[in-house]
Design a protein around this motif. Structure first.
Motif, PDB file in Angstrom:
ATOM      1  N   LEU A  86     -28.541-111.944  87.645  1.00  0.00           N
ATOM      2  CA  LEU A  86     -28.314-110.322  87.639  1.00  0.00           C
ATOM      3  C   LEU A  86     -29.360-109.780  88.916  1.00  0.00           C
ATOM      4  N   PRO A  87     -29.130-108.668  89.377  1.00  0.00           N
ATOM      5  CA  PRO A  87     -29.919-108.383  90.448  1.00  0.00           C
ATOM      6  C   PRO A  87     -31.219-108.104  90.101  1.00  0.00           C
ATOM      7  N   THR A  88     -32.345-108.265  90.915  1.00  0.00           N
ATOM      8  CA  THR A  88     -33.788-107.981  90.447  1.00  0.00           C
ATOM      9  C   THR A  88     -34.234-106.848  91.172  1.00  0.00           C
ATOM     10  N   MET A  89     -33.962-106.767  92.467  1.00  0.00           N
ATOM     11  CA  MET A  89     -34.343-105.485  93.376  1.00  0.00           C
ATOM     12  C   MET A  89     -33.714-104.173  93.235  1.00  0.00           C
ATOM     13  N   LEU A  90     -34.421-103.150  92.558  1.00  0.00           N
ATOM     14  CA  LEU A  90     -34.249-102.041  92.210  1.00  0.00           C
ATOM     15  C   LEU A  90     -33.315-101.262  93.269  1.00  0.00           C
ATOM     16  N   PRO A  91     -32.453-100.139  93.059  1.00  0.00           N
ATOM     17  CA  PRO A  91     -31.752 -99.501  94.036  1.00  0.00           C
ATOM     18  C   PRO A  91     -32.699 -98.557  94.566  1.00  0.00           C
ATOM     19  N   VAL A  92     -32.513 -98.156  95.744  1.00  0.00           N
ATOM     20  CA  VAL A  92     -33.432 -96.996  96.471  1.00  0.00           C
ATOM     21  C   VAL A  92     -33.322 -95.763  95.926  1.00  0.00           C
ATOM     22  N   LEU A  93     -34.122 -95.393  95.454  1.00  0.00           N
ATOM     23  CA  LEU A  93     -34.581 -94.030  94.802  1.00  0.00           C
ATOM     24  C   LEU A  93     -35.444 -92.928  95.470  1.00  0.00           C
ATOM     25  N   PRO A  94     -35.035 -91.717  95.799  1.00  0.00           N
ATOM     26  CA  PRO A  94     -35.981 -90.830  96.199  1.00  0.00           C
ATOM     27  C   PRO A  94     -36.855 -90.401  95.259  1.00  0.00           C
ATOM     28  N   HIS A  95     -37.998 -90.011  95.739  1.00  0.00           N
ATOM     29  CA  HIS A  95     -39.234 -89.583  94.875  1.00  0.00           C
ATOM     30  C   HIS A  95     -39.135 -88.358  94.350  1.00  0.00           C
ATOM     31  N   TYR A  96     -39.568 -88.047  93.020  1.00  0.00           N
ATOM     32  CA  TYR A  96     -39.708 -86.683  92.668  1.00  0.00           C
ATOM     33  C   TYR A  96     -40.970 -85.978  93.023  1.00  0.00           C
ATOM     34  N   THR A  97     -40.668 -84.756  93.808  1.00  0.00           N
ATOM     35  CA  THR A  97     -41.736 -83.963  94.428  1.00  0.00           C
ATOM     36  C   THR A  97     -41.610 -82.443  94.081  1.00  0.00           C
ATOM     37  N   ALA A  98     -40.570 -82.282  93.023  1.00  0.00           N
ATOM     38  CA  ALA A  98     -40.151 -80.843  92.812  1.00  0.00           C
ATOM     39  C   ALA A  98     -41.011 -79.928  92.279  1.00  0.00           C
ATOM     40  N   GLU A  99     -41.943 -80.215  91.676  1.00  0.00           N
ATOM     41  CA  GLU A  99     -43.021 -79.383  90.957  1.00  0.00           C
ATOM     42  C   GLU A  99     -44.274 -80.160  90.809  1.00  0.00           C
ATOM     43  N   LYS A 100     -45.422 -79.347  90.449  1.00  0.00           N
ATOM     44  CA  LYS A 100     -46.621 -80.116  90.243  1.00  0.00           C
ATOM     45  C   LYS A 100     -46.850 -80.831  88.856  1.00  0.00           C
ATOM     46  N   VAL A 101     -46.942 -81.927  89.290  1.00  0.00           N
ATOM     47  CA  VAL A 101     -46.851 -82.989  87.987  1.00  0.00           C
ATOM     48  C   VAL A 101     -48.220 -83.725  87.967  1.00  0.00           C
ATOM     49  N   ALA A 102     -48.757 -83.798  86.795  1.00  0.00           N
ATOM     50  CA  ALA A 102     -49.913 -84.498  86.294  1.00  0.00           C
ATOM     51  C   ALA A 102     -49.692 -85.731  85.441  1.00  0.00           C
ATOM     52  N   TYR A 103     -50.029 -86.826  86.181  1.00  0.00           N
ATOM     53  CA  TYR A 103     -49.774 -88.020  85.620  1.00  0.00           C
ATOM     54  C   TYR A 103     -50.956 -88.892  84.968  1.00  0.00           C
ATOM     55  N   LEU A 104     -51.158 -88.350  83.564  1.00  0.00           N
ATOM     56  CA  LEU A 104     -52.289 -89.065  83.011  1.00  0.00           C
ATOM     57  C   LEU A 104     -52.116 -90.841  82.861  1.00  0.00           C
ATOM     58  N   THR A 105     -53.119 -91.417  83.355  1.00  0.00           N
ATOM     59  CA  THR A 105     -52.826 -93.047  83.242  1.00  0.00           C
ATOM     60  C   THR A 105     -54.212 -93.667  82.774  1.00  0.00           C
ATOM     61  N   PHE A 106     -53.871 -94.716  82.127  1.00  0.00           N
ATOM     62  CA  PHE A 106     -54.999 -95.435  81.129  1.00  0.00           C
ATOM     63  C   PHE A 106     -54.832 -96.863  81.563  1.00  0.00           C
ATOM     64  N   ASP A 107     -55.941 -97.483  81.912  1.00  0.00           N
ATOM     65  CA  ASP A 107     -55.772 -98.732  82.507  1.00  0.00           C
ATOM     66  C   ASP A 107     -56.714 -99.539  81.357  1.00  0.00           C
ATOM     67  N   ASP A 108     -56.239-100.879  81.274  1.00  0.00           N
ATOM     68  CA  ASP A 108     -57.214-101.929  80.605  1.00  0.00           C
ATOM     69  C   ASP A 108     -57.140-102.003  79.034  1.00  0.00           C
ATOM     70  N   GLY A 109     -56.206-101.363  78.438  1.00  0.00           N
ATOM     71  CA  GLY A 109     -55.927-101.611  77.149  1.00  0.00           C
ATOM     72  C   GLY A 109     -54.638-102.296  76.753  1.00  0.00           C
ATOM     73  N   PRO A 110     -54.217-102.339  75.413  1.00  0.00           N
ATOM     74  CA  PRO A 110     -54.612-101.377  74.613  1.00  0.00           C
ATOM     75  C   PRO A 110     -55.801-102.114  73.700  1.00  0.00           C
ATOM     76  N   ASP A 111     -56.880-101.464  73.527  1.00  0.00           N
ATOM     77  CA  ASP A 111     -57.902-101.805  72.505  1.00  0.00           C
ATOM     78  C   ASP A 111     -57.493-101.236  71.107  1.00  0.00           C
ATOM     79  N   ASP A 112     -58.384-101.409  70.012  1.00  0.00           N
ATOM     80  CA  ASP A 112     -58.097-100.983  68.656  1.00  0.00           C
ATOM     81  C   ASP A 112     -58.920 -99.828  68.283  1.00  0.00           C
ATOM     82  N   VAL A 113     -59.873 -99.364  69.453  1.00  0.00           N
ATOM     83  CA  VAL A 113     -60.666 -98.137  69.036  1.00  0.00           C
ATOM     84  C   VAL A 113     -60.296 -96.937  69.905  1.00  0.00           C
ATOM     85  N   ASN A 114     -60.458 -97.177  71.039  1.00  0.00           N
ATOM     86  CA  ASN A 114     -60.417 -95.938  72.203  1.00  0.00           C
ATOM     87  C   ASN A 114     -58.932 -95.789  72.251  1.00  0.00           C
TER      88      ASN A 114
END
Length: 300
Positions: A86-114
């Motif tokens: 099967l193909p592995t390379m994704l199709p070429v896709l435009p980027h989404y820039t139509a509105e103000k978007v905040a992407y909250l991202t969290f690294d290094d988990g998942p732990d079982d407390v925080n």
């Protein structure tokens, strides 16, 4: 004698008629079989309106079919794709820039407390986020990863154990770590993420050939353009973290996006405390919230 010969002829003709009938029936059966639609092997994975699940040929991965509100996953691991041709390379896709978007991202988990505490805040605020997970942590806390998934947040790959020396030895070693984490995630949710984040970010870490190699394998990397500095030795307080985000998101950011880096592992209690204020401030600045997908722009 004539009667015997005649009987033999009749017998031979009868046999030929029978054989002809059998052959004809077999031929008609073969024709009918070819006329029937061939059964197509069902693709694995559970479809859901909560996420986009890529088809084997990626035919459903189009700009119009991907939303900032919905994670995107692959129903196959990279090894499975290669084994099936099967193909592995994704199709070429435009980027989404139509509105103000905040992407909250969290690294290094998942732990079982925080991580569960952060999930509680996000649920109370009605916000979805993106969790870049470590394979080793997934193996320790599979139930927390399952909760991230079932509550509609996006899951990204952040390597297996954050080992810089092994990760950045070469591009092949980097991909090995990605695949190791893919397998850990796949065991829990039955699908793998396309999105990844390089530990420490790509600047100063990636050689020129890394991006090309990852692109061929269908991985989409995202760094960040706003951060709380919650992983620095200073360990900023919740109030300081809120202030950092408030000031950095106040200006004009590239592509109308605030891609916010935070962490959800041990020792990040101040991040948990800061999160409600961070969400409120971003909303006040006119941001809506989304999850990282293959159409999310790189923030720099």
């Amino acid at each position: 004698m004539k009667r015997d010969k005649f009987a033999k002829v009749i017998g031979v003709l009868a046999v030929l008629v029978i054989l002809g009938g059998v052959a004809g029936a077999a031929w008609h059966a073969k024709v009918r079989a070819t006329e029937q639609p061939q059964e197509v092997e069902a693709e694995p994975g559970v479809e859901s309106a909560a996420y986009t699940l890529a088809k084997g040929d990626y035919s459903n991965l189009t700009y119009d079919n991907i939303s900032v509100d919905r994670p995107v996953y692959d129903r196959y691991t990279l090894k499975q794709r290669l084994a099936k041709g099967l193909p592995t390379m994704l199709p070429v896709l435009p980027h989404y820039t139509a509105e103000k978007v905040a992407y909250l991202t969290f690294d290094d988990g998942p732990d079982d407390v925080n991580t569960p505490a952060i999930l509680d805040v996000l649920k109370a605020k009605g916000v979805h986020a993106t969790f870049y997970v470590l394979g080793g942590m997934v193996e320790k806390n599979p139930a927390v990863l399952k909760r991230i998934f079932t509550e509609g947040h996006a899951i990204g790959n952040h390597s297996y154990d954050h080992d810089y020396e092994r990760l950045y030895a070469n591009k092949e070693s980097f991909v090995e770590e990605m695949e190791q984490t893919d397998e850990a995630v796949f065991k829990v949710i039955g699908m793998r993420p396309f999105i990844i984040r390089a530990p420490g970010g790509t600047v100063g870490m990636f050689a020129d050939d890394y991006y090309k190699h990852l692109n061929l394998l269908g991985y989409v990397e995202h760094d960040w353009n706003v951060l709380t500095e919650d992983a620095t030795p200073e360990h900023p307080s919740a109030e300081q973290q809120i202030d950092y985000i408030d000031r950095r998101a106040a200006g004009q950011l590239k592509d109308n996006m605030a891609l916010v880096l935070m962490h959800c592992n041990g020792g990040k209690e101040e991040t948990v405390r800061a999160l409600p204020g961070i969400i409120d401030n971003l909303k006040a600045k006119g941001y809506r919230f989304g999850v990282v997908t293959p159409i999310t722009p790189q923030p720099w």
